[in-house]
Design an enzyme around this catalytic site. Structure first.
Site, short mmCIF file in Angstrom:
data_model
loop_
_atom_site.label_atom_id
_atom_site.label_comp_id
_atom_site.label_asym_id
_atom_site.label_seq_id
_atom_site.Cartn_x
_atom_site.Cartn_y
_atom_site.Cartn_z
CG HIS A 101 32.04 36.40 30.86
ND1 HIS A 101 32.54 36.71 32.09
CD2 HIS A 101 33.03 36.67 29.98
CE1 HIS A 101 33.78 37.16 31.95
NE2 HIS A 101 34.11 37.15 30.69
CG ASP A 104 30.15 34.92 33.97
OD1 ASP A 104 30.97 34.05 33.69
OD2 ASP A 104 30.31 36.15 33.81
CD GLU A 232 39.00 43.27 30.08
OE1 GLU A 232 37.75 43.36 30.06
OE2 GLU A 232 39.61 42.61 30.93
CD GLU A 268 41.45 42.83 34.34
OE1 GLU A 268 40.41 42.70 33.66
OE2 GLU A 268 41.99 41.90 34.97
CG HIS A 271 44.30 42.54 31.61
ND1 HIS A 271 43.12 42.54 30.89
CD2 HIS A 271 44.21 41.49 32.46
CE1 HIS A 271 42.36 41.54 31.29
NE2 HIS A 271 43.00 40.89 32.25
CG ASP A 296 37.47 45.02 33.68
OD1 ASP A 296 36.42 45.69 33.68
OD2 ASP A 296 37.55 43.89 33.14
CG ASP A 307 44.81 38.58 35.08
OD1 ASP A 307 45.05 39.64 35.64
OD2 ASP A 307 43.88 38.42 34.25
CG ASP A 309 41.74 38.97 37.81
OD1 ASP A 309 42.35 39.87 37.22
OD2 ASP A 309 41.06 38.10 37.22
CG ASP A 339 37.78 41.26 35.73
OD1 ASP A 339 37.60 40.24 36.43
OD2 ASP A 339 38.10 41.22 34.54
#
Ligand code: XUL
Ligand code: CO
Length: 437
Positions: A101, A104, A232, A268, A271, A296, A307, A309, A339
Site C-alpha cells: 500500500h 506502508d 478484493e 483471499e 475473506h 491473497d 480476519d 491472516d 497477505d
C-alpha cells in the site's frame, strides 16, 4: 547497510527428507509442473504491510515484534531504511514478487502534496532495489482506511471531499505502481460499506464506488498503465457490511456498472471464510466468470469470527486452490500473495522466514498434488461423465437452446419417470483426493 538477517542464508530446496527448518522441502522453483516451473506457476509474493510494518499489536496490547532495524519512527528516513530489509528478505526467501500500500512504504505527510513527495522518495529507492535484485511488484494499492478522514469510507463516503481526496491518492498510487512496472493494482474497499443502514444511502454509495472505479480505469488508460486491476472481496471487518462482500457480490457489482472488462478478482482465503464460503468456492465463482485474477494466500481460524491472516499450512486447502487454478489455466498477471502475518507471540525476525517457507511449501505441495490428480484423470472423468446426459440427445438440445418448455414437456410426457440418476459418489471422491495427499 549491514544485513538485517545476517545469520540467514538464501533458502534452498533440500527435498522432503531435509530436517533443516530454513529449507524448502517441496518448493523447488525450477521443477516443472504442468509445463511451467513451480516459480512461474505459483508466482509467490510477500507483502510490505505485514512483513515490514506489522508490529504485532492487537486491540488489547501493543506491538511485540523484535525488528532491530526499526528506529521507532514513521519517518521517511526509516522508510528508506526498510527498503533494503524487505528486498534482503524477499531475495533470501526467493519470492519473485512483493506488494504494498502507498502508506506502508512511505509515511503520510502533513498534507497530500507532502505525502506524494514522501512516496516519490521511497519509490525511487524501491525502483533501485527492484533493478538490483530482479524482484518485481505484483501489485500496488492505496491505503484508504487508516486515516480518520476515511471513517465513513473513501469512494463511498457521504462527504464528496473525501471522495476527491481518495481519488487523488489512488491517482498517485497508480502512477507509482506504473513507474515501478507493477503487474497489477488492487482495490480493497477498506471501509466501503456501512455500520448502520439508518444513516446510509446505499444506492448512492454504490453509484459513487462505480464512478470512482471508472475514473481509475480512465486514468489507467491516460497514463498507459497496462497492469491488471483487481477488486478484493471481503464481507465485514472493519465495517459491519462491506459492499465487496464476496466473489458473487463483486461480480454482480462489476456487471451492473459495466466494469467486468476492467477488473478481475483478487481472492483471499480468510475473506472467503468470513463470507461463509470456502476459498475453493470463491475461486470457482471467479473462474466461471473468467475473472480469477490473483490470490491473497492466507488462512483464518474457523473458531474465530475475524480476519486472523495466518499463514496457510493446510494441504487440503492448497490442493483445492491449485485444482481450481490449474483448471482455469493458471495465473496470468496474478500470483500467490502472502497477505498473512506471524502471530504476536512469534516475534523473532526468523519467524518471518518460517512462516513464508511453510506457506510456500504448502502451496508447492498443493500444486504437485493437484497436478497428480489431474494427470490421474479420474476426478475429471467422473465430473465429465456426471454431465454426459447433456452431451447428446435432449441434453445437447437444451444446452444449444434448440428446445423450449413445450418440447421438453412433450419429451417428459413420453419419457415417463426419470430412471437414470447416478450416485454422486462424494465419499469415493473424497477418498480419491486423500490417495494423493
Ligand atoms: C485486508 C486486506 C488488505 C488487502 C489490500 O483484509 O486483505 O490487506 O489485501 O488492501
Ligand atoms: Co488481502
Amino acid at each position: 547497510m549491514p544485513a538485517a538477517f545476517p545469520k540467514i542464508k538464501a533458502i534452498r530446496y533440500e527435498g522432503a527428507d531435509s530436517k533443516n527448518p530454513l529449507a524448502f522441502k517441496h518448493y523447488n522453483p525450477d521443477e516443472i509442473v504442468e509445463g511451467k516451473s513451480m516459480k512461474d506457476q505459483l508466482r509467490f509474493s510477500a507483502v510490505y504491510w505485514h512483513t515490514m510494518r506489522g508490529m504485532g499489536s492487537d486491540m488489547f496490547g501493543v506491538g511485540t515484534m523484535q525488528r532491530p532495524w526499526e528506529d521507532g519512527t514513521n519517518s521517511v528516513k526509516m522508510a528508506l531504511k526498510r527498503v533494503p530489509v524487505m528486498f534482503e528478505f524477499c531475495q533470501k526467501l526467493g519470492v519473485p514478487y512483493y506488494a504494498f500500500h502507498d502508506r506502508d512504504v512511505a509515511p503520510e505527510g502533513r498534507n497530500l502534496g507532502e505525502s506524494n513527495k514522501n512516496l516519490d522518495v521511497v519509490a525511487k529507492e524501491l525502483k533501485k532495489f527492484q533493478k538490483d535484485t530482479g524482484i518485481k511488484l505484483l501489485w500496488g494499492t492505496a491505503c484508504l482506511f487508516v486515516n480518520p478522514r476515511f471513517m465513513h469510507g473513501a469512494a463511498t463516503s457521504p462527504n464528496a471531499d473525501v471522495f476527491a481526496y481518495a481519488a487523488a491518492q489512488v491517482k498517485k498510487a497508480l502512477e507509482v505502481t506504473h513507474d515501478l512496472k507493477g503487474e497489477g493494482y488492487t482495490f480493497w474497499g477498506g471501509r466501503e460499506g456501512y455500520s448502520t443502514l439508518l444513516n446510509t444511502n446505499m444506492k448512492r454509495e454504490l453509484d459513487h464506488l462505480a464512478a470512482f472505479l471508472h475514473m481509475a480505469v480512465e486514468h489507467k488508460k491516460k497514463i498507459g498503465f497496462t497492469g491488471q486491476f483487481y477488486i478484493e472481496p471481503k464481507p465485514k471487518e472493519p465495517t459491519k457490511h462491506q459492499y465487496d462482500s464476496d466473489a458473487a457480490a463483486c461480480l454482480n457489482f462489476l456487471r451492473e456498472y459495466k466494469l467486468t472488462d476492467h477488473l478481475q478478482l483478487n481472492l483471499e482465503t480468510n475473506h472467503a471464510t468470513l463470507a461463509g464460503h470456502s476459498m475453493q468456492h470463491e475461486m470457482e465463482v471467479a473462474a466461471a466468470a473468467g475473472a480469477l485474477g490473483s490470490i491473497d494466500a492466507n488462512t483464518g481460524d474457523l473458531l474465530l469470527g475475524w480476519d486472523t491472516d495466518q499463514f496457510p499450512t493446510d494441504i487440503y486447502l492448497t490442493t483445492q486452490c491449485m485444482l481450481v487454478l490449474l483448471k482455469a489455466g493458471g495465473f496470468k498477471t496474478g500470483g500467490t500473495n502472502f497477505d498473512a502475518k506471524v502471530r504476536r507471540e512469534s516475534f523473532d525476525p526468523v519467524d518471518l522466514f518460517h512462516a513464508h517457507i511453510g506457506g510456500m511449501d504448502a502451496f508447492a505441495r498443493g500444486l504437485k498434488i493437484a497436478a497428480a490428480i489431474r494427470k490421474d484423470g479420474r476426478l475429471d472423468a467422473f465430473v465429465k461423465q456426471r454431465y454426459s446426459s447433456y452431451d447428446s440427445g435432449i441434453g445437447q438440445q437444451i444446452e444449444k437452446r434448440k428446445v423450449g418448455f413445450k418440447e421438453l414437456s412433450d419429451y417428459a410426457l413420453k419419457m415417463g419417470e426419470v430412471k437414470t440418476n447416478q450416485s454422486g459418489r462424494q465419499e469415493f471422491l473424497e477418498n480419491l483426493i486423500n490417495d494423493f495427499i
